[in-house]
Write a protein that holds these residues in place. Structure first.
Motif, PDB file in Angstrom:
ATOM      1  N   ASP A  66     -33.640  27.777 -43.256  1.00 59.40           N
ATOM      2  CA  ASP A  66     -33.749  26.510 -42.543  1.00 59.40           C
ATOM      3  C   ASP A  66     -33.198  25.377 -43.394  1.00 59.40           C
ATOM      4  O   ASP A  66     -33.467  25.310 -44.605  1.00 59.40           O
ATOM      5  N   ARG A  91     -30.808  27.778 -39.359  1.00 59.28           N
ATOM      6  CA  ARG A  91     -31.459  26.912 -38.388  1.00 59.28           C
ATOM      7  C   ARG A  91     -31.451  25.498 -38.954  1.00 59.28           C
ATOM      8  O   ARG A  91     -31.810  25.280 -40.102  1.00 59.28           O
ATOM      9  N   ARG A 122     -38.542  31.243 -38.943  1.00 57.00           N
ATOM     10  CA  ARG A 122     -38.382  32.105 -37.778  1.00 57.00           C
ATOM     11  C   ARG A 122     -39.030  33.455 -38.068  1.00 57.00           C
ATOM     12  O   ARG A 122     -38.885  34.000 -39.174  1.00 57.00           O
ATOM     13  N   GLU A 126     -38.420  38.922 -35.218  1.00 58.42           N
ATOM     14  CA  GLU A 126     -37.410  38.393 -34.299  1.00 58.42           C
ATOM     15  C   GLU A 126     -36.031  38.449 -34.942  1.00 58.42           C
ATOM     16  O   GLU A 126     -35.040  38.835 -34.296  1.00 58.42           O
ATOM     17  N   LEU A 127     -35.945  38.082 -36.215  1.00 61.16           N
ATOM     18  CA  LEU A 127     -34.673  38.121 -36.929  1.00 61.16           C
ATOM     19  C   LEU A 127     -34.122  39.541 -36.989  1.00 61.16           C
ATOM     20  O   LEU A 127     -32.931  39.772 -36.796  1.00 61.16           O
TER      21      LEU A 127
END
Length: 310
Positions: A66, A91, A122, A126-127
């Protein structure tokens, strides 16, 4: 190509840090005393280091991290772009998201003070679902509610988990730590971290305890090289003698060398030799500036001393 079809060699999931490195210190820094460093750099650090080092070795890497709009974020983002890193895992947030480490470095070791603005990363599962990596690299020991379930899901997806320790203030008696390590394929603390984590007096004892939980334990020993334990077999590799400039990025580049070897399907001794070669080379420049590329690795591997086994 749809998202479900994407597959990369390595996913590095971890925060960026801007490393402010004060090196060539003439004396130990102490409260109430001013010390002038012989050198200074502001370099990309944190999870940038293993991602960049793996990319230089020719592996297909996605770095999930991020960034904000602050000067530290901009500096590391510019470095990532200059290094040619894949940006699909980045992100971007409006407002500052500062991650900074002050490094006080000499030829023997370093001390660090860090600050990080809070951010919810995150979710790892999911990644992994999006990028479908062969190997997931976690730059620090993660623990606490939900981590075991996450790691179980990652392994169920067919992804190998490589985890560093990074001086996280826990022991094997901390809730969930043993369970987390039992879901890790390769665990790679340095010697001080291994002793602190296990509470024992020697590296052999620490490796034995950790080896009861983790399939492969790799312990970094700085100028003494490193050793690995798998299924009761131990391998030791000496460090490559170098003129040390800064050790800040050495552990991260060590990790990259080991992961590179795993991807190449090398055996454990050769993976360990590659790790030592990459870690030793990194110490010859500030930060991870000494990270090897694929063309340089064979010459450094040739400088690694013989692997001993017990």
């Amino acid at each position: 190509m749809g998202i479900s079809e994407v597959r990369c060699d390595v996913l590095v999931a971890g925060a960026y840090f801007a490393d402010l490195i004060f090196r060539d210190l003439p004396r130990t820094v102490a409260a109430g005393r001013e010390t002038f460093a012989g050198g200074f750099e502001m370099l990309p650090g944190g999870a940038f280091n293993p991602a960049m080092a793996l990319h230089r070795l020719g592996d297909d890497v996605v770095w999930a991290t991020d960034f904000g709009d602050d000067a530290f974020s901009r500096h590391v983002l510019a470095g990532a772009r200059a290094a040619g890193l894949d940006e699909s895992g980045f992100r971007h947030h409006p407002g500052p998201l500062r991650s900074v480490t002050v490094v006080l470095s000499d030829a023997d070791d370093r001390a660090m003070v860090s600050f990080q603005d809070p951010v919810t990363p995150r979710p790892v599962e999911e990644l992994v679902r999006v990028h479908r990596p062969n190997i997931l690299v976690l730059p620090e020991l993660r623990y606490g509610p939900g981590v075991v379930e996450t790691l179980r899901a990652v392994r169920d997806a067919g992804t190998l988990i490589f985890m560093d320790c990074q001086d996280v203030p826990v022991t094997l008696e901390t809730a969930t730590v043993r369970e987390v390590l039992a879901h890790v394929d390769v665990f790679a603390p340095n010697i001080d971290e291994a002793l602190s984590l296990t509470g024992v007096a020697t590296a052999d004892e620490a490796a034995t305890l950790l080896g009861e939980l983790v399939g492969t334990v790799v312990i970094k020993r700085g100028e003494q090289g490193a050793f690995a334990l798998r299924a009761g077999a131990r391998f030791t590799v000496p460090a490559v003698p170098v003129r040390v400039v800064d050790t800040t990025g050495s552990g991260d580049c060590f990790n990259a060398g080991f992961v590179h070897g795993v991807l190449a399907e090398w055996d454990l001794p050769r993976c360990l030799a590659a790790a030592v070669a990459c870690g030793s080379a990194a110490a010859t420049a500030p930060g991870s500036g000494g990270a090897l590329d694929a063309g340089e690795l064979p010459a450094w591997l040739a400088m690694v001393g013989p692997v001993s086994s017990t």
